[in-house]
Design an enzyme around this catalytic site. Structure first.
Site, PDB file in Angstrom:
ATOM      1  N   HIS A  31       2.044  -8.910  -9.816  1.00 32.69           N
ATOM      2  CA  HIS A  31       2.699  -7.723 -10.359  1.00 32.69           C
ATOM      3  C   HIS A  31       3.141  -6.745  -9.279  1.00 32.69           C
ATOM      4  O   HIS A  31       3.790  -5.743  -9.580  1.00 32.69           O
ATOM      5  CB  HIS A  31       1.761  -7.001 -11.338  1.00 32.69           C
ATOM      6  CG  HIS A  31       0.680  -6.237 -10.645  1.00 32.69           C
ATOM      7  ND1 HIS A  31      -0.391  -6.858 -10.032  1.00 32.69           N
ATOM      8  CD2 HIS A  31       0.537  -4.914 -10.432  1.00 32.69           C
ATOM      9  CE1 HIS A  31      -1.164  -5.939  -9.482  1.00 32.69           C
ATOM     10  NE2 HIS A  31      -0.624  -4.754  -9.708  1.00 32.69           N
TER      11      HIS A  31
ATOM     12  N   HIS B  85       5.854  -2.124  -7.409  1.00 34.07           N
ATOM     13  CA  HIS B  85       4.799  -2.300  -8.411  1.00 34.07           C
ATOM     14  C   HIS B  85       5.461  -2.490  -9.775  1.00 34.07           C
ATOM     15  O   HIS B  85       5.937  -1.528 -10.383  1.00 34.07           O
ATOM     16  CB  HIS B  85       3.881  -1.074  -8.423  1.00 34.07           C
ATOM     17  CG  HIS B  85       2.620  -1.283  -9.186  1.00 34.07           C
ATOM     18  ND1 HIS B  85       2.585  -1.295 -10.565  1.00 34.07           N
ATOM     19  CD2 HIS B  85       1.359  -1.496  -8.769  1.00 34.07           C
ATOM     20  CE1 HIS B  85       1.337  -1.496 -10.952  1.00 34.07           C
ATOM     21  NE2 HIS B  85       0.577  -1.624  -9.879  1.00 34.07           N
TER      22      HIS B  85
END
Length: 173
Positions: free
Chosen positions: A77, A92
């Site tokens: 992620h 992110h």
């Protein structure tokens, strides 16, 4: 895990190239979000660094800069990139996506890979992230912001991955 991403690796620090002005491009197609408006205090209060965020229209993340991949989180992620000029970026994908434990994420890079602007980094299932995460808003921050001599944001609202220039940076000499 954060050693290389946050410049704590002395070897990587000593190998930094001479400072030069660099551009950070959009890593996603979507709508630009001011970092202060990210619905997570860690990013909104710039605890991780300064930057911008994008509310994505699709699940394809590309390199916003040329550089070296210094971190791909096990959950896929988040990705860290170090530019030739020494800036360290963190992308992110979404908020609280770490809790998805990699479900719906496919990484196309690994630590040590060299990338150019527009190279594929990660693909993710946008609908699954909408369903399981806090938000799809994707912060992009320069984690070593204190080492920059130049950090200038450009005006934009809609972003095109790998094409829309969003920030000019230069590491201090």
């Amino acid at each position: 895990m954060f050693k290389k991403l946050f410049g704590l690796d002395k070897k990587a620090k000593n190998e930094a190239a001479s400072p030069q002005e660099e551009l950070i491009y959009a890593p996603l197609n979507g709508t630009l979000v001011d970092i202060e408006d990210v619905p997570d205090p860690t990013f909104a209060q710039k605890m991780m660094g300064d930057g911008f965020a994008i509310d994505p229209r699709d699940g394809h993340v590309v390199a916003p800069v040329a550089g070296e991949i210094v971190q791909v989180f096990p959950t896929k992620h988040a990705v860290g990139i170090k530019t030739p000029g020494g800036a360290e970026l963190l992308i992110h994908i979404g908020l609280e996506t770490v809790n998805m434990k990699g479900e719906g994420f496919t990484a196309h890079v690994k630590e040590g890979d060299k990338v150019n602007v527009g190279d594929a980094l990660v693909d993710f299932d946008l609908e699954l992230v909408k369903e399981k995460a806090e938000s799809t808003v994707t912060p992009v921050v320069v984690t070593n912001i204190d080492q920059l001599a130049v950090f200038e944001k450009q005006a934009a609202t809609e972003t095109k991955a790998g094409e829309t220039s969003l920030v000019t940076i230069k590491v201090q000499g």
